[in-house]
Scaffold this motif. Structure first.
Motif, PDB file in Angstrom:
ATOM      1  N   VAL A 178       1.110  -1.104   0.012  1.00 43.90           N
ATOM      2  CA  VAL A 178       0.022  -0.341   0.008  1.00 43.90           C
ATOM      3  C   VAL A 178       0.861   0.799  -0.221  1.00 43.90           C
ATOM      4  CG1 VAL A 178      -1.822   1.618   1.373  1.00 43.90           C
ATOM      5  CG2 VAL A 178      -1.912  -1.435   1.147  1.00 43.90           C
ATOM      6  N   GLN A 179       0.954   2.211  -1.071  1.00 45.18           N
ATOM      7  CA  GLN A 179       2.096   2.937  -0.966  1.00 45.18           C
ATOM      8  C   GLN A 179       1.447   4.164   0.466  1.00 45.18           C
ATOM      9  OE1 GLN A 179       3.672   4.768  -3.727  1.00 45.18           O
ATOM     10  NE2 GLN A 179       3.036   2.513  -3.857  1.00 45.18           N
ATOM     11  N   MET A 180       2.322   4.624   0.751  1.00 47.74           N
ATOM     12  CA  MET A 180       2.112   5.800   2.413  1.00 47.74           C
ATOM     13  C   MET A 180       1.099   6.767   1.866  1.00 47.74           C
ATOM     14  SD  MET A 180       2.530   5.821   5.099  1.00 47.74           S
ATOM     15  CE  MET A 180       4.330   4.943   5.712  1.00 47.74           C
ATOM     16  N   ALA A 181       0.425   7.631   1.290  1.00 50.50           N
ATOM     17  CA  ALA A 181      -0.315   7.921   0.950  1.00 50.50           C
ATOM     18  C   ALA A 181      -1.577   7.626   1.625  1.00 50.50           C
ATOM     19  CB  ALA A 181      -0.676   8.769  -0.720  1.00 50.50           C
ATOM     20  N   ASP A 182      -1.633   6.749   0.991  1.00 49.69           N
ATOM     21  CA  ASP A 182      -2.874   5.949   0.894  1.00 49.69           C
ATOM     22  C   ASP A 182      -2.923   4.942   2.271  1.00 49.69           C
ATOM     23  OD1 ASP A 182      -3.518   6.202  -1.512  1.00 49.69           O
ATOM     24  OD2 ASP A 182      -2.800   4.449  -2.822  1.00 49.69           O
ATOM     25  N   TYR A 183      -1.846   4.505   2.388  1.00 46.27           N
ATOM     26  CA  TYR A 183      -1.925   4.005   3.747  1.00 46.27           C
ATOM     27  C   TYR A 183      -2.490   5.106   5.175  1.00 46.27           C
ATOM     28  CZ  TYR A 183      -0.623   1.272   7.882  1.00 46.27           C
ATOM     29  OH  TYR A 183      -0.104   0.593   9.299  1.00 46.27           O
ATOM     30  N   GLN A 184      -1.689   6.547   4.796  1.00 46.03           N
ATOM     31  CA  GLN A 184      -2.211   7.065   5.772  1.00 46.03           C
ATOM     32  C   GLN A 184      -3.807   7.872   5.657  1.00 46.03           C
ATOM     33  OE1 GLN A 184       0.491   9.962   4.370  1.00 46.03           O
ATOM     34  NE2 GLN A 184       2.022   9.885   6.233  1.00 46.03           N
ATOM     35  N   ARG A 185      -3.920   7.741   4.279  1.00 43.25           N
ATOM     36  CA  ARG A 185      -5.828   8.332   4.007  1.00 43.25           C
ATOM     37  C   ARG A 185      -6.209   7.403   5.199  1.00 43.25           C
ATOM     38  NH1 ARG A 185      -9.346  11.473   4.827  1.00 43.25           N
ATOM     39  NH2 ARG A 185     -11.017  11.095   3.382  1.00 43.25           N
ATOM     40  N   LEU A 186      -6.023   5.786   4.945  1.00 42.95           N
ATOM     41  CA  LEU A 186      -7.408   4.387   5.077  1.00 42.95           C
ATOM     42  C   LEU A 186      -6.990   5.099   6.683  1.00 42.95           C
ATOM     43  CD1 LEU A 186      -6.099   2.309   2.907  1.00 42.95           C
ATOM     44  CD2 LEU A 186      -7.961   2.495   3.208  1.00 42.95           C
ATOM     45  N   VAL A 187      -6.247   5.659   7.688  1.00 43.46           N
ATOM     46  CA  VAL A 187      -6.171   5.667   9.030  1.00 43.46           C
ATOM     47  C   VAL A 187      -6.879   6.296   9.191  1.00 43.46           C
ATOM     48  CG1 VAL A 187      -4.664   6.175  11.169  1.00 43.46           C
ATOM     49  CG2 VAL A 187      -3.522   4.446   9.015  1.00 43.46           C
ATOM     50  N   GLN A 188      -6.434   7.245   8.869  1.00 45.11           N
ATOM     51  CA  GLN A 188      -7.628   9.035   9.045  1.00 45.11           C
ATOM     52  C   GLN A 188      -8.982   8.616   8.596  1.00 45.11           C
ATOM     53  OE1 GLN A 188      -5.702  11.433   6.108  1.00 45.11           O
ATOM     54  NE2 GLN A 188      -4.332  11.914   6.935  1.00 45.11           N
ATOM     55  N   LEU A 189      -9.554   7.748   8.075  1.00 48.35           N
ATOM     56  CA  LEU A 189     -10.674   7.136   7.348  1.00 48.35           C
ATOM     57  C   LEU A 189     -11.576   5.896   9.001  1.00 48.35           C
ATOM     58  CD1 LEU A 189     -10.931   6.555   3.690  1.00 48.35           C
ATOM     59  CD2 LEU A 189     -12.301   8.153   4.927  1.00 48.35           C
ATOM     60  N   ASP A 190     -10.017   5.239   9.305  1.00 48.83           N
ATOM     61  CA  ASP A 190     -10.457   4.747  10.251  1.00 48.83           C
ATOM     62  C   ASP A 190     -11.191   5.574  11.439  1.00 48.83           C
ATOM     63  OD1 ASP A 190      -9.703   1.909   8.882  1.00 48.83           O
ATOM     64  OD2 ASP A 190      -7.308   2.046   9.897  1.00 48.83           O
ATOM     65  N   TRP A 191     -10.996   6.791  11.545  1.00 47.90           N
ATOM     66  CA  TRP A 191     -10.841   7.780  12.615  1.00 47.90           C
ATOM     67  C   TRP A 191     -11.793   8.656  12.478  1.00 47.90           C
ATOM     68  CZ3 TRP A 191     -10.135   5.769  17.966  1.00 47.90           C
ATOM     69  CH2 TRP A 191      -9.771   4.745  18.420  1.00 47.90           C
ATOM     70  N   GLN A 192     -12.713   8.444  11.548  1.00 47.37           N
ATOM     71  CA  GLN A 192     -13.908   9.245  11.132  1.00 47.37           C
ATOM     72  C   GLN A 192     -14.741   9.124  10.914  1.00 47.37           C
ATOM     73  OE1 GLN A 192     -12.370  11.046   7.357  1.00 47.37           O
ATOM     74  NE2 GLN A 192     -10.591  12.489   8.555  1.00 47.37           N
TER      75      GLN A 192
END
Length: 123
Positions: free
Chosen positions: A109-123
């Motif tokens: 997983v590209q880092m930007a995509d991974y970071q976005r998934l982390v953010q979505l986990d908490w929204q």
């Protein structure tokens, strides 16, 4: 106060960094509580935070250049809770949008995509 999945005095061993276990002391525990709370807030906003910003958020308990072990502890706590991804991915270099080379994640997983998934986990 946030509950953590470990306690003071516990030795944490990391599958991704087997040569660097951490024995949690009071300072590490306090910093982990503050870091987790700050990173959850950052994730809610859909943002990232620099190492310097996180150092400030934890009241300077660790210098921004000494956050590696703390972020391993944060990752450990995330995984022990059954969370799919680590909040530590949201801590980035001031010169880029990515974490330091020491951050370990699923390379598929590209880092930007991974970071976005982390953010979505908490929204």
């Amino acid at each position: 106060m946030l509950q953590m999945t470990f306690k003071v005095g516990e030795m944490l061993e990391f599958s991704w960094r087997q040569d660097r276990p951490v024995v949690v002391n009071e300072r590490m525990f306090s910093a982990a509580v503050l870091a987790r709370a700050a990173l959850i807030a950052v994730a809610h906003t859909g943002q990232t935070i620099t190492y310097g910003g996180l150092s400030k958020a934890i009241d300077g308990l660790y210098h921004y250049q000494q956050l590696g072990r703390l972020l391993d502890v944060v990752s450990y706590d995330c995984f022990r809770r059954g969370e799919k991804r680590s909040l530590a991915a949201l801590v980035v270099l001031s010169t880029s949008t990515e974490p330091s080379y020491g951050f370990v994640h699923d390379d598929s997983v590209q880092m930007a995509d991974y970071q976005r998934l982390v953010q979505l986990d908490w929204q």
